[in-house]
Scaffold this motif. Structure first.
Motif, short mmCIF file in Angstrom:
data_model
loop_
_atom_site.label_atom_id
_atom_site.label_comp_id
_atom_site.label_asym_id
_atom_site.label_seq_id
_atom_site.Cartn_x
_atom_site.Cartn_y
_atom_site.Cartn_z
N ALA A 1 -20.00 -8.96 -13.96
CA ALA A 1 -20.63 -8.99 -15.43
C ALA A 1 -22.08 -7.21 -14.47
O ALA A 1 -21.72 -6.88 -13.33
CB ALA A 1 -21.38 -9.93 -14.49
N ARG B 1 -21.56 -6.46 -20.20
CA ARG B 1 -21.46 -8.73 -20.23
C ARG B 1 -22.73 -9.26 -18.91
O ARG B 1 -22.69 -9.04 -18.08
CB ARG B 1 -19.70 -9.26 -19.84
CG ARG B 1 -19.19 -9.30 -18.93
CD ARG B 1 -18.00 -9.96 -19.43
NE ARG B 1 -18.15 -11.32 -18.91
CZ ARG B 1 -17.58 -12.50 -19.54
NH1 ARG B 1 -16.99 -12.15 -20.44
NH2 ARG B 1 -18.06 -13.75 -19.44
N PRO B 2 -23.69 -10.23 -18.86
CA PRO B 2 -23.93 -10.80 -18.45
C PRO B 2 -23.68 -11.48 -17.13
O PRO B 2 -24.53 -11.47 -16.02
CB PRO B 2 -25.24 -12.03 -19.09
CG PRO B 2 -25.32 -11.58 -20.58
CD PRO B 2 -23.48 -10.65 -20.26
N THR B 3 -22.26 -12.43 -17.50
CA THR B 3 -21.28 -13.04 -16.69
C THR B 3 -20.04 -12.68 -16.27
O THR B 3 -19.94 -11.81 -17.05
CB THR B 3 -21.44 -14.55 -17.08
OG1 THR B 3 -20.65 -14.52 -18.02
CG2 THR B 3 -22.83 -14.71 -17.68
N ASN C 1 -23.20 -14.83 -27.86
CA ASN C 1 -22.61 -16.02 -26.31
C ASN C 1 -22.00 -17.09 -26.91
O ASN C 1 -21.87 -18.13 -26.18
CB ASN C 1 -24.63 -16.91 -25.71
CG ASN C 1 -24.24 -16.96 -24.51
OD1 ASN C 1 -22.67 -16.76 -23.88
ND2 ASN C 1 -24.57 -18.06 -24.17
N TRP D 1 -29.45 -11.68 -20.51
CA TRP D 1 -29.04 -12.23 -21.94
C TRP D 1 -28.34 -12.72 -22.45
O TRP D 1 -28.01 -12.69 -23.73
CB TRP D 1 -29.40 -9.92 -21.88
CG TRP D 1 -29.33 -9.92 -21.54
CD1 TRP D 1 -30.96 -8.98 -20.75
CD2 TRP D 1 -29.67 -8.62 -22.11
NE1 TRP D 1 -31.50 -7.87 -20.80
CE2 TRP D 1 -30.93 -7.75 -21.84
CE3 TRP D 1 -29.14 -7.21 -22.85
CZ2 TRP D 1 -31.57 -5.81 -21.88
CZ3 TRP D 1 -28.86 -5.75 -22.58
CH2 TRP D 1 -30.51 -4.71 -22.85
N ASP D 2 -27.66 -13.87 -21.88
CA ASP D 2 -26.60 -14.68 -22.64
C ASP D 2 -27.76 -15.86 -22.89
O ASP D 2 -26.82 -16.57 -23.04
CB ASP D 2 -25.66 -15.08 -21.41
CG ASP D 2 -26.25 -15.44 -20.78
OD1 ASP D 2 -27.30 -15.35 -19.61
OD2 ASP D 2 -25.65 -16.48 -19.54
N VAL E 1 -27.49 -6.61 -17.70
CA VAL E 1 -28.16 -7.35 -18.71
C VAL E 1 -28.10 -8.30 -18.31
O VAL E 1 -28.05 -9.66 -19.08
CB VAL E 1 -27.13 -6.77 -18.98
CG1 VAL E 1 -26.67 -5.42 -19.86
CG2 VAL E 1 -25.43 -7.71 -19.00
N ALA E 2 -28.35 -9.11 -17.10
CA ALA E 2 -28.44 -10.26 -16.86
C ALA E 2 -29.39 -11.40 -16.96
O ALA E 2 -30.94 -10.40 -17.81
CB ALA E 2 -29.11 -10.42 -14.86
#
Length: 319
Positions: free
Chosen positions: A172, A160-162, A59, A179-180, A176-177
């Protein structure tokens, strides 16, 4: 009635147009444009030059990392496993790892031709196993069916989380929400298996089978022709035989005349007259039979025309 016909034509036209639109937007199957070929070295090398590799950025977005190359197999499958070391997620090694993005890239599809994008794909497996052995199934990734070209080249599966602020097409990944965040990601193994389609060359056996089938149909047609010919001959012989039999029978009956003293002559004359009359009757019956057959055929044709006309009248009445 005319309006119904117009609507039917318009409906058929719309359906055809929609089918053309669907086929025009369909993704390209890789084996249709690039496949193994022992007789074409350039094509063969282009096919086996396809493959994928994993990538990762944390990140802080300060370093790009990528794994080893995984080539395509004979069945059109690229199976990528990429281990993300904990130090890549957190260079301080203080348990503050995070995920910026990870995924798999297939860069050599560009060598086939950018005009062939998107490619048809089936994601067979997609999962992430963290360092503690916990497995996260990436169901969103498994829903991907088309490989679109990434702005920087090739096709990429991005996790990716976003959402990507620079690429609105990259959304997103729900699995994996979060995980950032610091400490939410400390490495593990990403595994993604993609099927680009297997090349199925046309076999000689199928061509021979098609030829045999055509030959059999030809023989069948010939057999039908012979059978029809025999049937016609049989009918003709039967007609001639019946006509001759009737004529002979009439002649023998005509010889029994009553004439008194001149009965012999009268019988002879009467027999001759009756025979002639019977022959004429036979010809008349034969002509009548032919006329009857012809009339029946014409009658059927007229009946079909009449029914068609009746259908039109009924349709008009309903309308």
């Amino acid at each position: 009635m005319k309006l119904k016909k117009i609507f039917a034509v318009l409906s058929a036209t719309a359906l055809a147009a929609s089918c053309m639109a669907i086929s025009a937007s369909a993704a390209t199957r890789l084996p249709d444009v690039c496949h193994p070929d022992e007789n074409d070295a350039e094509m063969n090398d282009l096919y086996y030059g396809q493959g994928g590799m994993g990538f990762f950025m944390n990140n802080t977005w300060d370093a790009w990392n990528q794994g080893e190359w995984s080539g395509i197999d004979d069945d059109g499958i690229i199976d990528v496993s990429y281990h993300i070391n904990a130090v890549l997620a957190d260079k301080s090694m203080s348990g503050k790892g995070s995920l910026g993005m990870m995924g798999v890239m297939f860069p050599n599809l560009d060598k086939i031709g950018e005009e062939y994008y998107p490619f048809e794909v089936t994601v067979l497996e997609a999962e992430f196993t963290d360092e503690d052995g916990n497995v996260t199934q990436l169901d969103t990734v498994k829903e991907i069916t088309e490989g679109n070209r990434h702005p920087e080249g090739g096709f990429r599966i991005i996790i990716r989380p976003t959402d990507d602020p620079d690429n609105p097409d990259v959304k997103a990944t729900p699995e994996v929400a979060g995980w950032d965040e610091e400490g939410a990601f400390n490495g593990g193994t990403l595994h993604i298996k993609v099927d680009f389609g297997k090349y199925e060359p046309e076999s000689e056996d199928s061509s021979e089978a098609a030829n045999d089938s055509t030959t059999d149909e030809s023989k069948s047609d010939e057999s039908k022709t012979d059978k029809d010919s025999k049937t016609d001959d049989s009918n003709a012989s039967g007609t001639d035989s019946n006509a001759s039999s009737k004529s002979d029978s009439s002649s023998s009956k005509g010889g029994n005349g009553n004439g008194g003293g001149n009965g012999g002559n009268g019988g002879s004359k009467g027999g001759a007259t009756a025979a002639a009359t019977s022959a004429e009757d036979g010809e008349a019956k034969s002509d009548a039979t032919e006329s009857s057959d012809t009339g029946a055929a014409q009658g059927v044709a007229l009946a079909v025309i009449a029914l068609a006309g009746a259908g039109i009248v009924v349709a008009k009445k309903k309308h």
